[in-house]
Enzyme design. Structure first.
Site, PDB file in Angstrom:
ATOM      1  N   ARG A  37       0.836  -1.201   0.000  1.00  0.00           N
ATOM      2  CA  ARG A  37       0.000   0.000   0.000  1.00  0.00           C
ATOM      3  C   ARG A  37       0.878   1.260   0.000  1.00  0.00           C
ATOM      4  NH1 ARG A  37      -2.730   2.026   4.946  1.00  0.00           N
ATOM      5  NH2 ARG A  37      -1.516   0.358   5.827  1.00  0.00           N
ATOM      6  N   HIS A  43     -15.606 -15.110  11.970  1.00  0.00           N
ATOM      7  CA  HIS A  43     -14.256 -14.786  11.488  1.00  0.00           C
ATOM      8  C   HIS A  43     -13.435 -14.161  12.609  1.00  0.00           C
ATOM      9  CE1 HIS A  43     -16.013 -15.149   7.432  1.00  0.00           C
ATOM     10  NE2 HIS A  43     -14.769 -15.333   7.026  1.00  0.00           N
ATOM     11  N   LYS A  67     -11.251  -8.883  10.909  1.00  0.00           N
ATOM     12  CA  LYS A  67     -12.035  -8.779   9.664  1.00  0.00           C
ATOM     13  C   LYS A  67     -12.811  -7.467   9.654  1.00  0.00           C
ATOM     14  CE  LYS A  67     -15.047 -11.216   6.489  1.00  0.00           C
ATOM     15  NZ  LYS A  67     -14.205 -10.821   5.358  1.00  0.00           N
TER      16      LYS A  67
END
Ligand code: NAD
Length: 273
Positions: free
Chosen positions: A42, A157, A161
């Site tokens: 990124r 999850h 997440k």
């Protein structure tokens, strides 16, 4: 795209610093016929050397244009805005793109669909074989067990997440809606309704659990008069998604521009794959 017969498929991986990025690097190194060609991180993130698997030294940089220039196919498990930007680069360069990112809104999905006019793009909320079979089974179960059976989708999850319900839970709800003859696209939005009060017959519902390091679990529960059917998938390791994405990359590299799903690749007639 000129075929890679006789030479290795050049795979680029976006977002190598992430959980899935790391799993993808391992999967590429373990699979014959493919090689890691480039990687990215990124913007605003330090470059990361990733070349210790026998390949030339590869440094992951915040340079998505270089990622696409070096690759036959790019695999992207990052974030919604990044995947939209990557789809635009795929369209510009004609490079195949596999997208595993979830949590995209309608506008972002439309941008990816538009980019697929000019490049082959395969997008899936879940790359495991088991979950893609679960999508097909859910559609059948929802159709055979009619509105007397209340259908709930459960997703569990890890605590990091970002999106909820999961992309896979939404795909399961779409599959169930299709089985019930409801509009698969309208259904998830309608599910935001307040759940106070008695359950409407024939409706679809979902519940979300988040915590710990759970890789990903999904259940489809059909609760009817005197019996309950539960279909459950448990992912034990991110490697299953990485291997599935890599198999998808291999399949996609030879396709014409268009938007593809795992159902297309696996020949399973299930929506939202
Ligand atoms: P993560 O947060 O560990 O990793 C995401 C990485 O993407 C981060 O390192 C981030 O810096 C990077 N990133 C963001 N924008 C970027 C950009 N513009 N260029 C390059 N890198 C960028 O998350 P994760 O657990 O690896 O999951 C990533 C995505 O994949 C999520 O949307 C998740 O829901 C999805 N996912 C899908 C499947 C599937 O089978 N489809 C399986 C697991 C996870």
């Amino acid at each position: 795209m000129e075929e890679k017969a006789g030479r290795e498929l050049r795979v680029g991986i976006a977002g190598v610093a992430g959980r899935m990025g790391r799993a993808l690097i391992d999967a590429v190194r373990a699979r014959a016929g493919v090689r890691l060609a480039a990687a990215s991180v990124r913007r605003g993130t330090a470059s990361v050397p990733v070349g210790d698997g026998g390949e030339e030294e590869i440094v992951a940089r915040a340079d998505p244009a270089a990622l696409f220039a070096a690759s036959d196919v790019v695999i992207d498990f990052t974030a919604p805005a990044a995947s939209v930007a990557h789809a635009a680069l795929a369209a510009e360069t004609g490079t195949a793109l596999v997208i595993g990112t979830t949590g995209l809104d309608d506008r972002e999905c439309r941008a990816i669909t538009a980019a697929a006019d000019r490049a082959p793009i395969l997008m899936a909320a879940n790359f495991s074989l088991g979950v893609n079979l679960l999508l097909a089974l859910t559609r059948i179960a929802a159709s055979r067990l009619g509105p007397d059976y209340d259908l709930e989708v459960l997703d569990f999850h890890h605590r990091h997440k970002k999106d909820a319900p999961s992309g896979t839970a939404l795909a399961l709800l779409r599959a169930a809606a299709q089985g019930r003859g409801l509009d698969p696209e309208a259904t998830p939005a309608a599910l935001d309704a307040d759940r106070n009060g008695v359950r409407e017959p024939g409706g679809l519902g979902f519940a979300v659990l988040r915590g710990g390091d759970v890789v990903g679990e999904h259940s489809v529960i059909l609760a009817g008069p005197g019996e309950r059917l539960e279909l459950t998938h448990r992912a034990g390791d991110r490697a299953i998604f990485a291997r599935g994405a890599l198999a998808a990359a291999r399949w996609l590299a030879d396709r014409a521009p268009g938007l593809y799903s795992m159902a297309d690749m696996l020949g399973l007639d299930a929506p939202g794959g």
